[in-house]
Design a protein around this motif. Structure first.
Motif, mmCIF file in Angstrom:
data_model
loop_
_atom_site.group_PDB
_atom_site.id
_atom_site.type_symbol
_atom_site.label_atom_id
_atom_site.label_comp_id
_atom_site.label_asym_id
_atom_site.label_seq_id
_atom_site.Cartn_x
_atom_site.Cartn_y
_atom_site.Cartn_z
ATOM 1 N N TRP A 55 67.702 14.510 -83.281
ATOM 2 C CA TRP A 55 66.952 15.734 -83.024
ATOM 3 C C TRP A 55 65.506 15.471 -82.979
ATOM 4 O O TRP A 55 65.317 13.868 -83.516
ATOM 5 N N MET A 56 64.179 16.145 -82.451
ATOM 6 C CA MET A 56 62.808 16.357 -83.087
ATOM 7 C C MET A 56 62.479 17.133 -83.780
ATOM 8 O O MET A 56 62.878 18.114 -83.353
ATOM 9 N N VAL A 57 61.575 17.580 -84.882
ATOM 10 C CA VAL A 57 60.647 17.956 -85.510
ATOM 11 C C VAL A 57 59.316 17.782 -85.100
ATOM 12 O O VAL A 57 58.918 16.859 -84.991
ATOM 13 N N LYS A 58 58.304 18.503 -85.289
ATOM 14 C CA LYS A 58 57.132 18.632 -85.212
ATOM 15 C C LYS A 58 56.446 18.599 -87.080
ATOM 16 O O LYS A 58 57.314 19.985 -87.322
ATOM 17 N N LEU A 59 55.256 17.901 -87.038
ATOM 18 C CA LEU A 59 54.699 18.004 -87.964
ATOM 19 C C LEU A 59 53.482 18.226 -87.742
ATOM 20 O O LEU A 59 52.896 17.824 -87.386
ATOM 21 N N ASN A 60 53.118 19.681 -88.681
ATOM 22 C CA ASN A 60 51.890 19.569 -88.243
ATOM 23 C C ASN A 60 50.583 19.409 -89.367
ATOM 24 O O ASN A 60 50.714 18.861 -91.076
ATOM 25 N N ALA A 61 49.720 18.587 -89.166
ATOM 26 C CA ALA A 61 48.594 17.920 -90.258
ATOM 27 C C ALA A 61 47.236 18.585 -90.518
ATOM 28 O O ALA A 61 46.797 18.789 -89.226
ATOM 29 N N TYR B 108 55.436 14.136 -84.988
ATOM 30 C CA TYR B 108 56.641 13.958 -84.134
ATOM 31 C C TYR B 108 57.474 13.499 -84.132
ATOM 32 O O TYR B 108 57.372 12.357 -84.816
ATOM 33 N N VAL B 109 58.953 13.695 -84.924
ATOM 34 C CA VAL B 109 59.919 12.822 -86.159
ATOM 35 C C VAL B 109 61.206 13.430 -84.943
ATOM 36 O O VAL B 109 61.426 13.740 -84.915
ATOM 37 N N THR B 110 61.664 11.741 -84.668
ATOM 38 C CA THR B 110 63.473 11.571 -84.489
ATOM 39 C C THR B 110 63.735 10.894 -85.887
ATOM 40 O O THR B 110 63.368 10.508 -86.363
ATOM 41 N N ASN B 111 65.333 10.399 -85.703
ATOM 42 C CA ASN B 111 65.965 10.255 -86.462
ATOM 43 C C ASN B 111 67.150 9.503 -86.745
ATOM 44 O O ASN B 111 68.134 8.852 -87.677
ATOM 45 N N SER B 112 67.031 8.571 -85.966
ATOM 46 C CA SER B 112 68.116 7.223 -85.280
ATOM 47 C C SER B 112 67.398 6.783 -86.117
ATOM 48 O O SER B 112 66.568 5.569 -85.280
ATOM 49 N N LEU B 113 68.120 4.995 -86.807
ATOM 50 C CA LEU B 113 67.516 4.012 -87.182
ATOM 51 C C LEU B 113 67.882 3.006 -85.666
ATOM 52 O O LEU B 113 67.281 2.250 -84.863
#
Length: 462
Positions: free
Chosen positions: A417-423, A396-401
């Motif tokens: 935003w939040m996206v999901k990557l399939n590994a 799971y990936v979000t974008n603010s530092l």
């Protein structure tokens, strides 16, 4: 009289191998902030449905609205985790409460997830005055559930200078206990920390003091106000044993990720920027032949670019990769990197930790790529925080530092935003086209998964 046997929390596992077989997560708790956006609203914890079989999959199902503004939610963690099963742990506690500090306010919220995990509630607030009075620290960052207490790192002292360090909270009352360090030696800067519990070793890193970072990055401060060391401590004696400098030219030694296997006394740390060429690097720290060592094992160069640069990068005519977060799968097979400048998430096979091999890469946002989501969603900002599921199949990936730094590097505006990557277990990454969470004007930072994740739990058994 019937004896009711004691039942431990089912989300606790003695070893990372056992934790990888746990049920998949149903919910994600996400730190969201309005601090620094110009919108006069309180930050919140968003509850996101991450169960693909649910009717509300990829939706925000609840928000825990905070009672104050300008907290700047950042990192947070659980009150208890698998470390409770260590020989010196407290197995009678349960993973129930989220410990949520404000990085800018130094306030701590205790949020109860048990009565209804989809609608958690604030049950206690520890005001910054109490934190400062008991510990002398402020600007709270990393939260880890230790076997004996709750540990929280702090970037600085009451005045926003140094030294920064670690504050401890009682496991049951959540009352601040005080400063963790007994003998810090020359340690002054602080940021992240983690440990190897059986070997009683704590490792800490360096960013900068609050007064240096809070109003944004000033290039003239990079040379002498940002850290480049990693510190090794005796966890039981609370004493610094040794420090290593990770390249004289490097600055911002941030996220510490020890290997999950407690028999391996090593881990990775990301160096955000090189003063020499704007590159980012990953270093492996390890204990061998009675001494601490560190080696640079990955280097990622800056990308030349002349147009469409924020003011802070125009003098360089290049985009630094800005590797701002890293994470390791529970089987210690893959290391993940977020490139917040360029706009990528990378996956490296670390079967040989001294020679990582790039096995996957996706493009998301970024100053360089400016890549949108494959489902058509526009992505402002770039990958920043990473969280890996216990089975290692989802990232799971979000974008603010950090609010003021967001405004400098992404002046056109950064929406959460939040996206999901399939590994792929054999290596490889792909963006899940069916998953996208839009937080609107609020910015999104750390993610915690129900039941635990790759960066919340530590283990005492291999």
């Amino acid at each position: 009289m019937a004896i009711v046997p004691f039942k431990r929390d089912p989300t606790f596992y003695p070893s990372p191998k056992m934790a990888m077989k746990a049920p998949p997560e149903d919910l994600a708790y996400v730190a969201c902030l309005y601090t620094g956006t110009g919108i006069n609203r309180a930050d919140f914890i968003a509850v996101v449905d991450v169960n693909p079989k649910s009717e509300t999959y990829s939706k925000i199902v609840h928000k825990v609205e905070l009672p104050y503004i300008n907290d700047e939610l950042h990192h947070f963690g659980w009150n208890a985790c698998s470390s409770a099963l260590c020989p010196n742990g407290k197995p009678n506690i349960e993973r129930r409460f989220l410990i949520v500090p404000g990085l800018r306010s130094s306030r701590i919220y205790i949020i109860d997830t048990k009565p209804n995990p989809r609608e958690p509630k604030i049950i206690k607030v520890i005001e910054p005055e109490e934190v400062k009075k008991v510990s002398g620290y402020s600007r709270l960052h990393t939260v880890h559930c230790g076997p004996d207490a709750i540990y929280i790192s702090a970037l600085g002292n009451e005045e926003g200078e140094g030294p920064g360090g670690i504050l401890m909270l009682d496991h049951y009352s959540f009352e601040p206990l005080g400063k963790w360090e007994i003998d810090r030696g020359d340690q002054y800067l602080a940021y992240d920390f983690w440990w190897n519990l059986p070997n009683e070793v704590l490792v800490s890193s360096e960013w900068a003091v609050p007064n240096t970072i809070e109003d944004g990055l000033k290039l003239e401060h990079l040379k002498d106000r940002y850290g480049n060391r990693v510190h090794f401590w005796d966890l039981r004696k609370r004493k610094k044993l040794h420090s290593l400098t990770l390249g004289e030219e490097n600055r911002m030694a941030l996220e510490l990720r020890p290997l999950h296997d407690p028999t391996k006394l090593m881990g990775f740390i990301n160096m955000v920027v090189s003063l020499k060429d704007l590159s980012s690097s990953i270093w492996l720290w390890y204990y061998e032949d009675g001494k601490w060592n560190a080696e640079k094992v990955i280097e990622i160069p800056a990308e030349p670019l002349e147009g469409n640069l924020p003011e802070i990068l125009k003098p360089f005519k290049a985009v630094p990769p800005l590797v701002t977060d890293i994470d390791i799968s529970l089987d210690d097979k893959f290391l993940y990197l977020s490139l917040w400048g360029i706009g990528e998430v990378r996956q490296y096979d670390i079967s040989n930790p001294f020679k990582p091999v790039l096995t996957g890469k996706v493009k998301l946002g970024g100053i360089f790529h400016r890549a949108d989501h494959p489902a058509g969603y526009k992505l402002t900002g770039a990958p920043q925080m990473l969280e890996i599921s216990r089975d290692g199949r989802r990232v799971y990936v979000t974008n603010s530092l950090y609010s003021t730094w967001d405004n400098q590097f992404y002046p056109e505006g950064l929406k959460g935003w939040m996206v999901k990557l399939n590994a792929n277990p054999s290596g490889g990454l792909e963006i899940d086209k069916e998953f996208f969470v839009d937080f609107g004007e609020a910015r999104s930072h750390q993610v915690r998964l129900s039941g635990g994740d790759a960066s919340s739990d530590s283990y005492c058994y291999p």
